[in-house]
Design a protein around this motif. Structure first.
Motif, PDB file in Angstrom:
ATOM      1  N   THR A   6       0.755  -1.164  -0.017  1.00 33.51           N
ATOM      2  CA  THR A   6      -0.136  -0.262   0.211  1.00 33.51           C
ATOM      3  C   THR A   6       0.837   1.417   0.246  1.00 33.51           C
ATOM      4  O   THR A   6       0.665   2.152  -0.714  1.00 33.51           O
ATOM      5  CB  THR A   6      -0.949   0.134   1.142  1.00 33.51           C
ATOM      6  OG1 THR A   6      -1.880  -1.256   1.153  1.00 33.51           O
ATOM      7  CG2 THR A   6      -1.766   1.151   1.230  1.00 33.51           C
ATOM      8  N   THR A   7       1.795   1.210   0.753  1.00 36.21           N
ATOM      9  CA  THR A   7       2.636   2.462   1.032  1.00 36.21           C
ATOM     10  C   THR A   7       3.946   2.409  -0.204  1.00 36.21           C
ATOM     11  O   THR A   7       4.672   3.418   0.180  1.00 36.21           O
ATOM     12  CB  THR A   7       3.457   2.653   2.217  1.00 36.21           C
ATOM     13  OG1 THR A   7       3.980   1.425   2.731  1.00 36.21           O
ATOM     14  CG2 THR A   7       2.192   2.791   3.319  1.00 36.21           C
ATOM     15  N   GLY A   8       4.044   1.487  -0.801  1.00 36.05           N
ATOM     16  CA  GLY A   8       5.092   1.329  -1.943  1.00 36.05           C
ATOM     17  C   GLY A   8       6.743   1.190  -1.235  1.00 36.05           C
ATOM     18  O   GLY A   8       7.431   1.797  -1.774  1.00 36.05           O
ATOM     19  N   VAL A   9       6.817   0.710  -0.235  1.00 38.44           N
ATOM     20  CA  VAL A   9       7.997   0.273   0.420  1.00 38.44           C
ATOM     21  C   VAL A   9       8.326  -1.220   0.695  1.00 38.44           C
ATOM     22  O   VAL A   9       7.299  -2.002   0.287  1.00 38.44           O
ATOM     23  CB  VAL A   9       8.249   1.111   1.760  1.00 38.44           C
ATOM     24  CG1 VAL A   9       7.966   2.471   1.867  1.00 38.44           C
ATOM     25  CG2 VAL A   9       7.161   0.609   2.844  1.00 38.44           C
ATOM     26  N   SER A  10       9.222  -1.420   1.024  1.00 39.33           N
ATOM     27  CA  SER A  10       9.678  -2.830   1.066  1.00 39.33           C
ATOM     28  C   SER A  10       9.159  -3.418   2.435  1.00 39.33           C
ATOM     29  O   SER A  10       8.838  -2.433   3.517  1.00 39.33           O
ATOM     30  CB  SER A  10      11.026  -3.428   1.195  1.00 39.33           C
ATOM     31  OG  SER A  10      11.808  -2.592   2.192  1.00 39.33           O
ATOM     32  N   ILE A  11       8.840  -4.555   2.653  1.00 38.02           N
ATOM     33  CA  ILE A  11       8.290  -5.287   3.986  1.00 38.02           C
ATOM     34  C   ILE A  11       9.216  -4.847   5.167  1.00 38.02           C
ATOM     35  O   ILE A  11       8.750  -4.537   6.255  1.00 38.02           O
ATOM     36  CB  ILE A  11       8.109  -6.806   3.874  1.00 38.02           C
ATOM     37  CG1 ILE A  11       6.950  -7.200   3.004  1.00 38.02           C
ATOM     38  CG2 ILE A  11       7.860  -7.266   5.073  1.00 38.02           C
ATOM     39  CD1 ILE A  11       6.640  -8.569   2.788  1.00 38.02           C
ATOM     40  N   ASN A  12      10.635  -5.155   4.671  1.00 41.34           N
ATOM     41  CA  ASN A  12      11.484  -4.532   5.841  1.00 41.34           C
ATOM     42  C   ASN A  12      11.448  -3.236   6.340  1.00 41.34           C
ATOM     43  O   ASN A  12      11.582  -2.878   7.569  1.00 41.34           O
ATOM     44  CB  ASN A  12      13.032  -4.787   5.467  1.00 41.34           C
ATOM     45  CG  ASN A  12      13.336  -6.279   5.453  1.00 41.34           C
ATOM     46  OD1 ASN A  12      12.641  -7.125   6.013  1.00 41.34           O
ATOM     47  ND2 ASN A  12      14.138  -6.947   4.592  1.00 41.34           N
ATOM     48  N   THR A  13      11.240  -2.138   5.342  1.00 39.96           N
ATOM     49  CA  THR A  13      10.991  -0.898   5.712  1.00 39.96           C
ATOM     50  C   THR A  13       9.746  -0.806   6.581  1.00 39.96           C
ATOM     51  O   THR A  13       9.598   0.017   7.566  1.00 39.96           O
ATOM     52  CB  THR A  13      10.853  -0.018   4.490  1.00 39.96           C
ATOM     53  OG1 THR A  13      12.153   0.030   3.581  1.00 39.96           O
ATOM     54  CG2 THR A  13      10.689   1.416   4.838  1.00 39.96           C
ATOM     55  N   ALA A  14       8.490  -1.392   6.099  1.00 41.45           N
ATOM     56  CA  ALA A  14       7.403  -1.314   6.991  1.00 41.45           C
ATOM     57  C   ALA A  14       7.634  -1.806   8.401  1.00 41.45           C
ATOM     58  O   ALA A  14       7.104  -1.378   9.327  1.00 41.45           O
ATOM     59  CB  ALA A  14       6.515  -2.052   6.301  1.00 41.45           C
ATOM     60  N   LEU A  15       8.216  -2.772   8.392  1.00 37.44           N
ATOM     61  CA  LEU A  15       8.586  -3.597   9.784  1.00 37.44           C
ATOM     62  C   LEU A  15       9.646  -2.649  10.709  1.00 37.44           C
ATOM     63  O   LEU A  15       9.332  -2.549  11.684  1.00 37.44           O
ATOM     64  CB  LEU A  15       9.418  -4.947   9.744  1.00 37.44           C
ATOM     65  CG  LEU A  15       8.476  -5.939   9.143  1.00 37.44           C
ATOM     66  CD1 LEU A  15       9.398  -7.209   8.799  1.00 37.44           C
ATOM     67  CD2 LEU A  15       7.341  -6.578  10.366  1.00 37.44           C
ATOM     68  N   GLY A  16      10.293  -1.984  10.004  1.00 37.70           N
ATOM     69  CA  GLY A  16      11.325  -0.945  10.711  1.00 37.70           C
ATOM     70  C   GLY A  16      10.481   0.228  11.192  1.00 37.70           C
ATOM     71  O   GLY A  16      10.743   0.696  12.260  1.00 37.70           O
ATOM     72  N   ARG A  17       9.771   0.696  10.315  1.00 39.18           N
ATOM     73  CA  ARG A  17       8.715   1.829  10.827  1.00 39.18           C
ATOM     74  C   ARG A  17       7.977   1.509  12.142  1.00 39.18           C
ATOM     75  O   ARG A  17       7.844   2.244  12.781  1.00 39.18           O
ATOM     76  CB  ARG A  17       7.865   2.294   9.821  1.00 39.18           C
ATOM     77  CG  ARG A  17       8.688   2.898   8.565  1.00 39.18           C
ATOM     78  CD  ARG A  17       7.962   3.418   7.216  1.00 39.18           C
ATOM     79  NE  ARG A  17       8.633   4.119   6.346  1.00 39.18           N
ATOM     80  CZ  ARG A  17       8.102   4.354   5.242  1.00 39.18           C
ATOM     81  NH1 ARG A  17       6.957   4.219   4.832  1.00 39.18           N
ATOM     82  NH2 ARG A  17       8.694   5.105   4.392  1.00 39.18           N
ATOM     83  N   MET A  18       7.364   0.237  12.004  1.00 44.96           N
ATOM     84  CA  MET A  18       6.617  -0.272  13.130  1.00 44.96           C
ATOM     85  C   MET A  18       7.323  -0.239  14.325  1.00 44.96           C
ATOM     86  O   MET A  18       7.199   0.107  15.571  1.00 44.96           O
ATOM     87  CB  MET A  18       6.062  -1.615  12.746  1.00 44.96           C
ATOM     88  CG  MET A  18       5.255  -2.040  14.026  1.00 44.96           C
ATOM     89  SD  MET A  18       3.727  -1.060  14.579  1.00 44.96           S
ATOM     90  CE  MET A  18       2.589  -1.129  13.332  1.00 44.96           C
ATOM     91  N   ARG A  19       8.755  -0.917  14.219  1.00 47.09           N
ATOM     92  CA  ARG A  19       9.700  -1.103  15.250  1.00 47.09           C
ATOM     93  C   ARG A  19       9.954   0.307  15.733  1.00 47.09           C
ATOM     94  O   ARG A  19       9.870   0.340  17.177  1.00 47.09           O
ATOM     95  CB  ARG A  19      10.789  -1.738  14.982  1.00 47.09           C
ATOM     96  CG  ARG A  19      12.027  -1.900  15.836  1.00 47.09           C
ATOM     97  CD  ARG A  19      13.111  -2.872  15.306  1.00 47.09           C
ATOM     98  NE  ARG A  19      14.206  -2.740  16.236  1.00 47.09           N
ATOM     99  CZ  ARG A  19      15.257  -1.737  16.196  1.00 47.09           C
ATOM    100  NH1 ARG A  19      15.403  -0.610  15.582  1.00 47.09           N
ATOM    101  NH2 ARG A  19      16.331  -1.965  17.392  1.00 47.09           N
ATOM    102  N   TYR A  20      10.307   1.189  15.096  1.00 47.29           N
ATOM    103  CA  TYR A  20      10.719   2.585  15.613  1.00 47.29           C
ATOM    104  C   TYR A  20       9.517   3.101  16.020  1.00 47.29           C
ATOM    105  O   TYR A  20       9.776   3.879  17.075  1.00 47.29           O
ATOM    106  CB  TYR A  20      11.365   3.390  14.494  1.00 47.29           C
ATOM    107  CG  TYR A  20      12.610   3.011  14.107  1.00 47.29           C
ATOM    108  CD1 TYR A  20      13.612   2.877  15.020  1.00 47.29           C
ATOM    109  CD2 TYR A  20      13.155   2.477  12.874  1.00 47.29           C
ATOM    110  CE1 TYR A  20      15.181   2.681  14.844  1.00 47.29           C
ATOM    111  CE2 TYR A  20      14.418   2.341  12.623  1.00 47.29           C
ATOM    112  CZ  TYR A  20      15.391   2.251  13.573  1.00 47.29           C
ATOM    113  OH  TYR A  20      16.512   1.800  13.428  1.00 47.29           O
ATOM    114  N   ALA A  21       8.168   2.898  15.678  1.00 45.15           N
ATOM    115  CA  ALA A  21       7.115   3.568  16.153  1.00 45.15           C
ATOM    116  C   ALA A  21       6.719   3.125  17.613  1.00 45.15           C
ATOM    117  O   ALA A  21       6.605   3.780  18.529  1.00 45.15           O
ATOM    118  CB  ALA A  21       5.869   3.246  15.308  1.00 45.15           C
TER     119      ALA A  21
END
Length: 198
Positions: free
Chosen positions: A165-180
């Motif tokens: 949906t956001t046009g990023v890799s799964i690792n980036t999505a996971l990283g954003r969640m981790r930092y959140a």
């Protein structure tokens, strides 16, 4: 032939492509609440959200009519991607630099915690307070982290769907969640907020 109400969203989309307009009406009914909540959460203005919501469905209809839908994933994820792109287009038109512009009254009041939580009056009171605290903490997250938290916990999307949906890799999505999560814990700690649900 299978009854429309028994069809999956993906089957309804293909039925619409084959000329069944009632199939699209059912798809709209099944997906409109989640899509509108997402758009409203991001743009923070009901009128703008309604415009983007309508644009999302017009784009979806055009893509379906031009054979641009492939039922290789969830239909809602496909629609979320179109909505995300429509939101990004709107922000680009507004020359905004961020996905979400936090405002002083930025909250998730359009979401009903009663749909998420169940229990006794005391538990509801405590849980409502926790959700209010979480909303305030989320206001302090960077836009990309807020978006991932919303999609994951309020929309129930998988990290694969968030990435698409956001046009990023799964690792980036996971990283954003981790930092959140790290940031939310830090903000809670700094403000002596205890987030314990009953």
């Amino acid at each position: 032939m299978k009854d429309l109400h028994d069809m999956t969203n993906e089957e309804l989309a293909l039925s619409y492509v084959d000329g069944n307009n009632r199939a699209f009406d059912l798809l709209l009914g099944r997906t409109q609440d989640k899509l509108f909540q997402y758009i409203l959460f991001v743009v923070r203005d009901k009128d703008i959200a309604e415009d983007i919501f309508q644009e999302t469905f017009l784009k979806a209809i055009a893509k379906l009519n031009h054979g641009q839908y492939r039922p290789c994933g969830k239909f809602l994820g496909w629609m979320m991607r179109i909505a995300h792109n429509a939101v990004m287009d709107w922000f680009r038109d507004q020359r905004a630099q961020n996905i979400i512009e936090p405002t002083h009254d930025n909250d998730l009041s359009n979401l009903n915690p009663k749909d998420i939580l169940d229990g006794y009056v005391e538990a509801d009171y405590v849980n409502d307070q926790v959700l209010r605290d979480v909303r305030r903490i989320m206001d302090n997250l960077p836009p990309s982290q807020r978006e991932v938290v919303f999609m994951r916990y309020y929309q129930g999307l998988s990290f694969k769907e968030i990435a698409e949906t956001t046009g990023v890799s799964i690792n980036t999505a996971l990283g954003r969640m981790r930092y959140a999560i790290i940031n939310m814990r830090r903000i809670a700690r700094e403000n002596n907020v205890v987030l314990n649900m009953m």
